[in-house]
Design an enzyme around this catalytic site. Structure first.
Site, PDB file in Angstrom:
ATOM      1  N   VAL A  23       0.854  -1.200   0.000  1.00 17.38           N
ATOM      2  CA  VAL A  23       0.000   0.000   0.000  1.00 17.38           C
ATOM      3  C   VAL A  23       0.886   1.245   0.000  1.00 17.38           C
ATOM      4  O   VAL A  23       0.693   2.174  -0.798  1.00 17.38           O
ATOM      5  CB  VAL A  23      -0.942   0.000   1.239  1.00 17.38           C
ATOM      6  CG1 VAL A  23      -1.602   1.361   1.435  1.00 17.38           C
ATOM      7  CG2 VAL A  23      -1.999  -1.101   1.112  1.00 17.38           C
ATOM      8  N   GLY A 104     -15.274  -7.874  10.929  1.00 17.07           N
ATOM      9  CA  GLY A 104     -15.521  -6.768  11.853  1.00 17.07           C
ATOM     10  C   GLY A 104     -15.002  -5.458  11.283  1.00 17.07           C
ATOM     11  O   GLY A 104     -15.652  -4.405  11.384  1.00 17.07           O
ATOM     12  N   THR A 126      -7.026 -11.928   7.329  1.00 19.89           N
ATOM     13  CA  THR A 126      -7.469 -12.786   8.430  1.00 19.89           C
ATOM     14  C   THR A 126      -7.002 -14.203   8.145  1.00 19.89           C
ATOM     15  O   THR A 126      -6.990 -14.630   6.981  1.00 19.89           O
ATOM     16  CB  THR A 126      -9.002 -12.776   8.604  1.00 19.89           C
ATOM     17  OG1 THR A 126      -9.382 -13.883   9.439  1.00 19.89           O
ATOM     18  CG2 THR A 126      -9.763 -12.908   7.291  1.00 19.89           C
ATOM     19  N   ASP A 128      -8.666 -16.708   8.930  1.00 21.55           N
ATOM     20  CA  ASP A 128      -9.844 -17.586   8.878  1.00 21.55           C
ATOM     21  C   ASP A 128     -10.310 -17.951   7.464  1.00 21.55           C
ATOM     22  O   ASP A 128     -11.044 -18.926   7.290  1.00 21.55           O
ATOM     23  CB  ASP A 128     -11.016 -16.932   9.625  1.00 21.55           C
ATOM     24  CG  ASP A 128     -10.705 -16.693  11.095  1.00 21.55           C
ATOM     25  OD1 ASP A 128      -9.836 -17.404  11.625  1.00 21.55           O
ATOM     26  OD2 ASP A 128     -11.321 -15.799  11.700  1.00 21.55           O
ATOM     27  N   ARG A 163      -2.205 -43.312  20.733  1.00 24.24           N
ATOM     28  CA  ARG A 163      -3.194 -42.406  21.330  1.00 24.24           C
ATOM     29  C   ARG A 163      -4.112 -41.772  20.294  1.00 24.24           C
ATOM     30  O   ARG A 163      -3.796 -41.745  19.101  1.00 24.24           O
ATOM     31  CB  ARG A 163      -2.466 -41.278  22.079  1.00 24.24           C
ATOM     32  CG  ARG A 163      -1.955 -41.754  23.418  1.00 24.24           C
ATOM     33  CD  ARG A 163      -1.164 -40.666  24.109  1.00 24.24           C
ATOM     34  NE  ARG A 163      -0.895 -41.052  25.481  1.00 24.24           N
ATOM     35  CZ  ARG A 163       0.051 -40.538  26.242  1.00 24.24           C
ATOM     36  NH1 ARG A 163       0.843 -39.606  25.766  1.00 24.24           N
ATOM     37  NH2 ARG A 163       0.210 -40.940  27.473  1.00 24.24           N
ATOM     38  N   ARG A 172     -12.651 -19.319  13.722  1.00 22.59           N
ATOM     39  CA  ARG A 172     -13.918 -18.719  14.170  1.00 22.59           C
ATOM     40  C   ARG A 172     -15.093 -19.616  13.760  1.00 22.59           C
ATOM     41  O   ARG A 172     -15.110 -20.760  14.168  1.00 22.59           O
ATOM     42  CB  ARG A 172     -14.074 -17.302  13.606  1.00 22.59           C
ATOM     43  CG  ARG A 172     -14.921 -16.414  14.470  1.00 22.59           C
ATOM     44  CD  ARG A 172     -14.971 -15.007  13.935  1.00 22.59           C
ATOM     45  NE  ARG A 172     -13.784 -14.258  14.258  1.00 22.59           N
ATOM     46  CZ  ARG A 172     -13.550 -13.675  15.425  1.00 22.59           C
ATOM     47  NH1 ARG A 172     -14.435 -13.752  16.386  1.00 22.59           N
ATOM     48  NH2 ARG A 172     -12.441 -13.003  15.646  1.00 22.59           N
ATOM     49  N   THR A 215      -4.586 -47.961  15.860  1.00 20.41           N
ATOM     50  CA  THR A 215      -4.272 -47.655  17.266  1.00 20.41           C
ATOM     51  C   THR A 215      -4.006 -46.178  17.537  1.00 20.41           C
ATOM     52  O   THR A 215      -3.995 -45.751  18.681  1.00 20.41           O
ATOM     53  CB  THR A 215      -3.035 -48.456  17.731  1.00 20.41           C
ATOM     54  OG1 THR A 215      -1.989 -48.212  16.802  1.00 20.41           O
ATOM     55  CG2 THR A 215      -3.340 -49.930  17.852  1.00 20.41           C
ATOM     56  N   ARG A 247      -6.086 -37.540  24.152  1.00 18.41           N
ATOM     57  CA  ARG A 247      -5.392 -36.308  24.531  1.00 18.41           C
ATOM     58  C   ARG A 247      -5.952 -35.166  23.679  1.00 18.41           C
ATOM     59  O   ARG A 247      -6.454 -35.409  22.579  1.00 18.41           O
ATOM     60  CB  ARG A 247      -3.882 -36.403  24.261  1.00 18.41           C
ATOM     61  CG  ARG A 247      -3.128 -37.374  25.148  1.00 18.41           C
ATOM     62  CD  ARG A 247      -3.032 -36.874  26.588  1.00 18.41           C
ATOM     63  NE  ARG A 247      -2.208 -37.725  27.412  1.00 18.41           N
ATOM     64  CZ  ARG A 247      -2.615 -38.847  28.016  1.00 18.41           C
ATOM     65  NH1 ARG A 247      -3.858 -39.275  27.861  1.00 18.41           N
ATOM     66  NH2 ARG A 247      -1.767 -39.535  28.768  1.00 18.41           N
ATOM     67  N   ARG A 256      -1.464 -17.567  14.407  1.00 13.48           N
ATOM     68  CA  ARG A 256      -1.565 -16.171  13.958  1.00 13.48           C
ATOM     69  C   ARG A 256      -0.205 -15.529  13.700  1.00 13.48           C
ATOM     70  O   ARG A 256      -0.125 -14.428  13.135  1.00 13.48           O
ATOM     71  CB  ARG A 256      -2.335 -15.361  14.995  1.00 13.48           C
ATOM     72  CG  ARG A 256      -3.818 -15.684  15.028  1.00 13.48           C
ATOM     73  CD  ARG A 256      -4.655 -14.513  14.592  1.00 13.48           C
ATOM     74  NE  ARG A 256      -4.535 -13.415  15.486  1.00 13.48           N
ATOM     75  CZ  ARG A 256      -5.358 -13.172  16.502  1.00 13.48           C
ATOM     76  NH1 ARG A 256      -6.374 -13.985  16.721  1.00 13.48           N
ATOM     77  NH2 ARG A 256      -5.177 -12.142  17.266  1.00 13.48           N
TER      78      ARG A 256
END
Ligand code: F6P
Length: 323
Positions: A23, A104, A126, A128, A163, A172, A215, A247, A256
């Protein structure tokens, strides 16, 4: 247009600095003065403006975070706050804005433009990737790769100890981060808000795999999934299949940060140029994005309210590849 402002707002994302840089340099290239507005709308209200030139953004393209800092401002959501922000812009001769952020940020920009007529062009910043009007948002690619690296490490220990890990990723209300993490991380199951997979279905699937002598397991849970967070899902699974050693890992804000990927630097640079040139060409209340490799400008209202759909074939891929 002689002077513009640029700011970052909402959750930060890797590549925001590359976008600010683009910019600033585009403005300088076209002979326009540019001011950085610190801390998003909060800084706009307080008049925290800094003059930026080409040198101000040297050595920033590779840096995570945002040199302009970011915030979520409650005050800007009030008419009084927006009036103060407008007064600050007018007093400083700022005639147009580039807003780097997500939902937002663009909601605020839309209100601001409607009330005070300050032209704003948005850049989708973002992790997201939940904005309609661009295939990818700035920071998404880096965040997915960060989460994937973590999942690879979790897989090592999951395998050593037989595990079942429930790995929660950000996003979000969207599963955009979760899906490539699940496919790329070889997960057995992915839970995203868009598909409403029940915990019962997850239990059935894990039981079938367990009975077939599998497993270790990775279940990727998007933070916005309607079945609840990864801890809750893990608890219910453990109650239903006690022999599973479960777990939970919440990857969290690591997603982020960090140096932006090549793809994010490229996208941020393209969009930064497009945002300034859009303003110069009289655009307002739109977000610059890339769809099918082409530059498009989408009205803020569409970026906020139109749903960017998940490609359902990706869900099928997880099923096939975890057989
Ligand atoms: O919008 C980006 C994001 O990281 C979301 O994925 C997450 O839900 C949210 O921001 C976290 O916000 P905060 O940093 O304010 O906790």
């Amino acid at each position: 247009m002689k002077r513009i402002g640029v700011f970052t707002s909402g959750g930060d994302s890797p590549g925001m600095n590359a976008c600010i840089r683009a910019v600033v340099r585009t403005a300088v290239y076209h002979g326009i003065e540019v001011y950085g507005i610190m801390r998003g709308y909060s800084g706009m209200i307080k008049g925290e403006f800094v003059r930026l030139d080409s040198a101000s953004v040297s050595n920033t393209i590779q840096k995570g975070g945002t040199i302009l800092k970011s915030a979520r401002s409650q005050k800007f959501m009030t008419k009084e706050g927006r009036q103060q922000a407008f007064d600050q812009l007018v007093n400083n001769g700022i005639e147009g804005l580039v807003a780097i952020g997500g939902n937002g940020t663009f909601t605020g920009a839309t209100l601001f433009e409607e009330e005070f007529g300050i032209p704003t062009v948005g850049a989708p910043g973002t992790i997201d990737n939940d904005l309609y009007g661009t295939d990818y948002t700035i920071g998404y690619d880096t965040a997915v790769n960060t989460a994937l690296e973590a999942i690879d490490k979790i897989r090592d220990t999951a395998d050593s100890h037989d595990r079942c890990f429930f790995v929660e990723v950000m996003g979000r209300d969207s599963g955009y981060i979760a899906i490539p993490c699940a496919i790329g991380g070889g997960a057995e199951i992915v839970m995203v808000p868009e598909t409403k997979l029940s915990t019962e279905a997850v239990i059935d699937s894990l039981r079938t795999s367990w009975d077939r002598s599998k497993t270790s397991f990775i279940v990727v849970v998007a933070e916005g999934d309607e079945e609840g967070n990864a801890h809750l899902v893990a608890q219910q699974v453990k109650a239903a299949i006690p022999q599973l050693d479960t777990r939970v890992t919440i990857i969290g804000h690591i997603q982020r940060g960090g140096a932006p990927s090549a793809a994010d630097r490229m996208l941020a640079s393209q969009i930064g140029i497009a945002a300034v040139e859009g303003l110069m060409n009289g655009m307002r209340n739109v977000m610059a994005g890339i769809v099918d490799r082409k530059l498009v400008y989408t009205p803020f209202k569409d970026t906020i309210y139109k749903k960017k759909l998940i490609n359902q074939s990706f869900m099928r891929m997880v099923d096939i590849l975890s057989v």
